[in-house]
Design a protein around this motif. Structure first.
Motif, PDB file in Angstrom:
ATOM      1  N   ILE A   1       3.409  -3.350   7.339  1.00 58.16           N
ATOM      2  CA  ILE A   1       4.068  -3.733   6.266  1.00 58.16           C
ATOM      3  C   ILE A   1       4.295  -2.733   5.184  1.00 58.16           C
ATOM      4  CG2 ILE A   1       3.886  -5.113   3.947  1.00 58.16           C
ATOM      5  CD1 ILE A   1       1.622  -7.029   5.422  1.00 58.16           C
ATOM      6  N   ALA A   2       5.574  -2.464   4.912  1.00 59.27           N
ATOM      7  CA  ALA A   2       5.899  -1.437   4.018  1.00 59.27           C
ATOM      8  C   ALA A   2       6.581  -1.899   2.663  1.00 59.27           C
ATOM      9  CB  ALA A   2       7.110  -0.558   4.799  1.00 59.27           C
ATOM     10  N   ALA A   3       6.030  -1.428   1.708  1.00 55.77           N
ATOM     11  CA  ALA A   3       6.503  -1.814   0.479  1.00 55.77           C
ATOM     12  C   ALA A   3       7.326  -0.544  -0.244  1.00 55.77           C
ATOM     13  CB  ALA A   3       5.422  -2.135  -0.405  1.00 55.77           C
ATOM     14  N   TYR A   4       8.637  -1.024  -0.589  1.00 59.45           N
ATOM     15  CA  TYR A   4       9.526  -0.146  -1.350  1.00 59.45           C
ATOM     16  C   TYR A   4       9.840  -0.589  -2.678  1.00 59.45           C
ATOM     17  CZ  TYR A   4      10.613   1.231   3.650  1.00 59.45           C
ATOM     18  OH  TYR A   4      10.627   1.468   5.008  1.00 59.45           O
ATOM     19  N   GLY A   5       9.712   0.589  -3.644  1.00 55.32           N
ATOM     20  CA  GLY A   5      10.168   0.427  -4.673  1.00 55.32           C
ATOM     21  C   GLY A   5      10.021   1.782  -5.610  1.00 55.32           C
ATOM     22  N   PHE A   6      11.080   1.689  -6.699  1.00 51.64           N
ATOM     23  CA  PHE A   6      10.724   3.123  -7.558  1.00 51.64           C
ATOM     24  C   PHE A   6      10.818   2.685  -9.269  1.00 51.64           C
ATOM     25  CE2 PHE A   6      14.227   3.756  -4.478  1.00 51.64           C
ATOM     26  CZ  PHE A   6      13.704   4.861  -3.653  1.00 51.64           C
ATOM     27  N   GLY A   7      10.185   3.731  -9.609  1.00 55.94           N
ATOM     28  CA  GLY A   7       9.748   3.413 -11.132  1.00 55.94           C
ATOM     29  C   GLY A   7       8.536   2.355 -11.520  1.00 55.94           C
ATOM     30  N   ASN A   8       8.960   1.220 -12.274  1.00 54.54           N
ATOM     31  CA  ASN A   8       7.755   0.395 -12.585  1.00 54.54           C
ATOM     32  C   ASN A   8       7.503  -0.488 -11.332  1.00 54.54           C
ATOM     33  OD1 ASN A   8       7.270   0.813 -15.093  1.00 54.54           O
ATOM     34  ND2 ASN A   8       9.139  -0.371 -15.885  1.00 54.54           N
ATOM     35  N   SER A   9       8.556  -0.655 -10.383  1.00 55.06           N
ATOM     36  CA  SER A   9       8.418  -1.242  -9.244  1.00 55.06           C
ATOM     37  C   SER A   9       7.416  -0.607  -8.117  1.00 55.06           C
ATOM     38  CB  SER A   9       9.770  -1.828  -8.495  1.00 55.06           C
ATOM     39  OG  SER A   9      10.506  -2.634  -9.371  1.00 55.06           O
ATOM     40  N   ALA A  10       7.485   0.746  -8.224  1.00 54.40           N
ATOM     41  CA  ALA A  10       6.498   1.436  -7.445  1.00 54.40           C
ATOM     42  C   ALA A  10       4.968   0.956  -7.685  1.00 54.40           C
ATOM     43  CB  ALA A  10       6.579   2.793  -7.678  1.00 54.40           C
ATOM     44  N   THR A  11       4.598   0.822  -9.015  1.00 55.67           N
ATOM     45  CA  THR A  11       3.380   0.169  -9.362  1.00 55.67           C
ATOM     46  C   THR A  11       2.982  -0.804  -8.395  1.00 55.67           C
ATOM     47  OG1 THR A  11       3.855  -0.754 -11.429  1.00 55.67           O
ATOM     48  CG2 THR A  11       3.438   1.736 -11.530  1.00 55.67           C
ATOM     49  N   ILE A  12       3.772  -1.926  -8.471  1.00 48.83           N
ATOM     50  CA  ILE A  12       3.753  -2.954  -7.849  1.00 48.83           C
ATOM     51  C   ILE A  12       3.632  -2.835  -6.348  1.00 48.83           C
ATOM     52  CG2 ILE A  12       4.834  -5.326  -7.447  1.00 48.83           C
ATOM     53  CD1 ILE A  12       6.286  -4.997 -10.048  1.00 48.83           C
ATOM     54  N   CYS A  13       4.409  -1.799  -5.736  1.00 46.20           N
ATOM     55  CA  CYS A  13       4.103  -1.607  -4.298  1.00 46.20           C
ATOM     56  C   CYS A  13       3.017  -0.976  -3.828  1.00 46.20           C
ATOM     57  CB  CYS A  13       5.366  -0.749  -4.077  1.00 46.20           C
ATOM     58  SG  CYS A  13       7.040  -1.449  -3.981  1.00 46.20           S
ATOM     59  N   LYS A  14       2.128  -0.200  -4.862  1.00 51.57           N
ATOM     60  CA  LYS A  14       0.784   0.288  -4.802  1.00 51.57           C
ATOM     61  C   LYS A  14      -0.101  -0.533  -4.780  1.00 51.57           C
ATOM     62  CE  LYS A  14      -1.293   3.962  -3.990  1.00 51.57           C
ATOM     63  NZ  LYS A  14      -1.202   4.948  -2.861  1.00 51.57           N
TER      64      LYS A  14
ATOM     65  N   SER B   1       7.442   5.262  -2.641  1.00 56.61           N
ATOM     66  CA  SER B   1       8.126   5.219  -3.802  1.00 56.61           C
ATOM     67  C   SER B   1       9.282   6.542  -3.782  1.00 56.61           C
ATOM     68  CB  SER B   1       7.410   5.433  -4.841  1.00 56.61           C
ATOM     69  OG  SER B   1       6.643   6.446  -4.964  1.00 56.61           O
ATOM     70  N   ASP B   2       9.305   7.426  -2.755  1.00 52.40           N
ATOM     71  CA  ASP B   2      10.101   8.474  -2.501  1.00 52.40           C
ATOM     72  C   ASP B   2      11.155   7.948  -1.492  1.00 52.40           C
ATOM     73  OD1 ASP B   2      10.569  11.618  -2.474  1.00 52.40           O
ATOM     74  OD2 ASP B   2      10.923  10.930  -0.565  1.00 52.40           O
ATOM     75  N   SER B   3      12.622   8.291  -1.820  1.00 56.13           N
ATOM     76  CA  SER B   3      13.786   7.662  -0.830  1.00 56.13           C
ATOM     77  C   SER B   3      13.717   8.446   0.463  1.00 56.13           C
ATOM     78  CB  SER B   3      14.978   8.224  -1.634  1.00 56.13           C
ATOM     79  OG  SER B   3      15.247   9.572  -1.885  1.00 56.13           O
ATOM     80  N   HIS B   4      13.381   9.804   0.405  1.00 54.92           N
ATOM     81  CA  HIS B   4      13.426  10.232   1.730  1.00 54.92           C
ATOM     82  C   HIS B   4      12.106   9.580   2.823  1.00 54.92           C
ATOM     83  CE1 HIS B   4      15.377  14.371   0.790  1.00 54.92           C
ATOM     84  NE2 HIS B   4      16.142  13.115   0.688  1.00 54.92           N
ATOM     85  N   GLN B   5      11.015   9.336   2.186  1.00 56.79           N
ATOM     86  CA  GLN B   5       9.875   8.653   2.862  1.00 56.79           C
ATOM     87  C   GLN B   5      10.366   7.250   3.380  1.00 56.79           C
ATOM     88  OE1 GLN B   5       6.579   8.815   0.076  1.00 56.79           O
ATOM     89  NE2 GLN B   5       5.751  10.828   1.071  1.00 56.79           N
TER      90      GLN B   5
END
Length: 285
Positions: free
Chosen positions: A136-149, A166-170
């Motif tokens: 399972i991979a969780a993708y998100g940026f900003g506030n959404s990154a905290t949800i992914c974590k 939360s990094d685009s290259h990753q």
């Protein structure tokens, strides 16, 4: 978008960004004149919104209703008494007690809105996909990154490899290495982040399944996803809609997590007991 707090029709808000200008006039008119709208004919609404009868019909169908009558029924069930008109807005003169009451009420309203927006057959499908996933991979940026974590921290308890990015290259690297046995949970308030969309497209090319958690049911992310779970917080002055929606999206993750714990009950309980045993040992050293 003009907003009348007495109207509780979440689908209007979640679809608004993807409406045409003519359709937005109809949506704004509904929000400003809900009681009048319910009594009007298609011709009346077209005249009041400077649109055509065809546009009114198309608007209803875009929101997921068979016709105007179905939309009116949904609207009627969502109109609240007008004594809460000013409840959502936070003023600079408000006490902390009043601010807390307004914020908490808006969270409650957002959760109730989400109950109306969620398709629970999709929830069941999402839980099934996650329970069978190899990764399972969780993708998100900003506030959404905290949800992914949060997804990473909790879903690892099911014994499935899970990683938040939360990094685009990753994200690009992760997506390129996924396959048909893997699942992505993509979290985005607007569902329009260019880099997130690119990551999802790469994953789809590799046949990975996509579960989107977003505030807008017709967003670009929703159109790419295999399953879209929509939840939207209420806007409050001094507190962005995205911040409110973050809590709603966490609640959706809670729903998926609980579903997983039921579907994989035996292994879940076994893993939790192992985890607690190790943590207890560490606390005693």
């Amino acid at each position: 978008m003009k907003k009348n707090p007495i109207v509780q029709l979440p689908i209007l808000r979640s679809s608004y960004e993807n409406l045409t200008n003519a359709e937005r006039r109809i949506a704004d008119y509904i929000m400003d004149n809900p009681h009048t709208f319910i009594k009007q004919t298609v011709s009346d609404i077209a005249s009041s919104t400077k649109s055509s009868e065809i546009t009114v019909s198309r608007f209803c169908k875009k929101l997921g209703f068979n016709g105007l009558q179905n939309l009116k029924i949904a609207l009627a069930s969502g109109i609240k008494p007008s004594n809460n008109l000013n409840y959502q807005n936070i003023e600079t003169t408000d006490s902390y007690q009043l601010i807390a009451g307004k914020i908490f009420q808006n969270i409650t309203d957002g959760l109730n809105d989400t109950l109306k927006l969620l398709n629970f057959a999709d929830v069941d499908h999402a839980v099934t996909l996650l329970s069978k996933a190899k990764r399972i991979a969780a993708y998100g940026f900003g506030n959404s990154a905290t949800i992914c974590k949060d997804i990473e921290t909790r879903f690892i308890r099911f014994g499935i490899p899970v990683q938040a990015y939360s990094d685009s290259h990753q994200q690009f690297t992760s997506a390129s290495l996924l396959n048909k046995n893997d699942v992505i949970i993509a979290v985005s308030h607007t569902g329009s982040s260019t880099e997130l969309l690119e990551s999802v497209k790469i994953a789809k090319q590799n046949a990975a399944k996509i579960i989107a958690i977003t505030s807008y049911s017709n967003s670009a992310l929703s159109k790419l996803a295999d399953i879209t779970l929509t939840g939207m917080g209420r806007e409050v002055h001094y507190r962005s809609e995205a911040m409110a929606s973050r809590l709603i999206h966490i609640a959706i993750v809670d729903l998926l997590y609980t579903g997983m714990s039921i579907k994989k009950h035996t292994s879940y309980v076994k893993n939790i007991n192992k985890m607690r045993k190790v943590i207890a040992q560490k606390r005693n050293t």
